[in-house]
Design an enzyme around this catalytic site. Structure first.
Site, PDB file in Angstrom:
ATOM      1  N   HIS A  10       0.851  -1.200   0.000  1.00 34.18           N
ATOM      2  CA  HIS A  10       0.000   0.000   0.000  1.00 34.18           C
ATOM      3  C   HIS A  10       0.891   1.256   0.000  1.00 34.18           C
ATOM      4  O   HIS A  10       0.880   2.052   0.934  1.00 34.18           O
ATOM      5  CB  HIS A  10      -0.846  -0.084   1.271  1.00 34.18           C
ATOM      6  CG  HIS A  10      -1.924   0.918   1.424  1.00 34.18           C
ATOM      7  ND1 HIS A  10      -1.750   2.273   1.228  1.00 34.18           N
ATOM      8  CD2 HIS A  10      -3.219   0.767   1.798  1.00 34.18           C
ATOM      9  CE1 HIS A  10      -2.883   2.898   1.469  1.00 34.18           C
ATOM     10  NE2 HIS A  10      -3.793   2.006   1.816  1.00 34.18           N
ATOM     11  N   GLU A  17      -1.095   1.154  -5.289  1.00 35.30           N
ATOM     12  CA  GLU A  17      -0.934  -0.055  -4.489  1.00 35.30           C
ATOM     13  C   GLU A  17      -0.939  -1.306  -5.378  1.00 35.30           C
ATOM     14  O   GLU A  17      -1.924  -1.589  -6.051  1.00 35.30           O
ATOM     15  CB  GLU A  17      -2.064  -0.124  -3.458  1.00 35.30           C
ATOM     16  CG  GLU A  17      -2.177   1.176  -2.651  1.00 35.30           C
ATOM     17  CD  GLU A  17      -3.473   1.289  -1.851  1.00 35.30           C
ATOM     18  OE1 GLU A  17      -3.997   0.257  -1.407  1.00 35.30           O
ATOM     19  OE2 GLU A  17      -3.951   2.419  -1.674  1.00 35.30           O
TER      20      GLU A  17
END
Ligand code: G6P
Length: 303
Positions: free
Chosen positions: A171, A275
């Protein structure tokens, strides 16, 4: 848990690989080599900083209000989301994006390489908390190489007798000059779920640009993404394999205020998350005796 003394005795290399603990007891590892400097927290296997020496500005964004406390994800850098992404499917009390980002990891290896990069191998520590939330016999290993390129490989191995399904994401928060001037290339024509509009299915047309909250899951895409930033006069290149989705997220003002640790002085304007992931319909089934690896490589070039 490995002590600071043991870690430095076993893996420390002067000031090139150095472990320390902060006041809250969180252990971090500082790396310095001819190509880059970096900082990694053992909680979450979390790369907090990676500064290649040729880059004028940090590549990863770390909030100036990030909280470094046990059991809480650090805002910025590269949180590891695993074994689910977003809220847990049946139990909303469990940590969103899975427990991997908030539990301790162990060091398996930390060493300088002949090409002057530094390699780290981290493994998710077994603990009661993990066992309670994930009753499978499995291993999660994160291999990181710090050099002019930052490479990360997240490998899930199923040692048990039953298959299991994982959602996962690296992320990554990237530092940008200003969210309104950057664009993400590589997702043209890709179908995405728009989380801002209740997961409505849409199709990307052209580059991704930002003038409001964006929270999108691009599906069935293996494409390299390029984050182009005319303000910092650079491109960040995100190459991946073993990943079929890409999440793009910027919270914008209202959401950033709700979240709270996204930085002072409009900190959210200087970040964007791209991400590398396997989420929603792209979750992965890991069969008994087999492994799955999510790989990503980040590099930069001047514009
Ligand atoms: O605040 P966190 O739990 O770290 O999540 C931050 C963000 O992560 C992802 O990008 C999700 O798509 C967003 O919906 C979420 O808001």
């Amino acid at each position: 848990m490995q002590s600071i003394h043991e870690l430095n005795a076993r893996y420390g290399v002067g000031h090139k690989i150095h472990f320390s603990a902060d006041l809250n007891g969180l252990v971090t590892l500082e790396i310095e080599n001819p190509h880059a400097t970096a900082k990694v927290a053992l909680q979450g296997g979390h790369v907090m900083r990676w500064n290649p020496r040729h880059a004028e500005a940090p590549v990863l964004w770390l909030s100036d209000q990030a909280r470094f406390v046990a059991g809480r994800s650090i805002r910025g850098g590269v949180p590891v989301c695993w074994p689910w992404f977003g809220p847990h499917s049946t139990d909303e009390t469990l940590c969103p994006h899975g427990f991997a980002r908030v539990v301790p990891w162990e060091v398996v290896e930390a060493k300088p390489e002949p090409d002057n990069t530094t390699s780290l191998v981290l493994k998710l520590s077994e603990s009661r908390q993990v066992e309670n939330q994930w009753p499978y016999d499995c291993e999660l290993v994160l291999t990181i190489n710090i050099g002019p390129v930052l490479s990360m490989a997240l490998t899930t191995t199923n040692h048990g007798n039953v298959p299991f399904v994982i959602g996962e994401a690296l992320h990554t928060y990237f530092q940008v000059s200003d969210i309104e001037v950057v664009r993400v290339l590589g997702l043209d024509h890709v179908e995405y779920e728009d989380k801002v509009e209740d997961y409505m299915l849409k199709r990307q047309s052209g580059d991704v640009t930002f003038n409001d909250e964006v929270d999108r899951v691009y599906l069935n895409t293996q494409s390299t993404c390029i984050l182009e930033d005319p303000g910092l006069r650079r491109r960040i290149i995100i190459e991946k394999s073993g990943s079929n989705s890409t999440v793009v997220w910027t919270p914008w003002e209202r959401k950033a205020a709700e979240i709270g640790d996204l930085g002072s002085h409009y900190g959210w304007r200087s970040m964007v998350c791209v991400e590398t992931s396997n989420v929603r319909s792209n979750v992965v089934t890991v069969e008994p005796g087999s492994s799955h690896t999510l790989n990503v490589q980040y590099s930069t070039e001047s514009l």
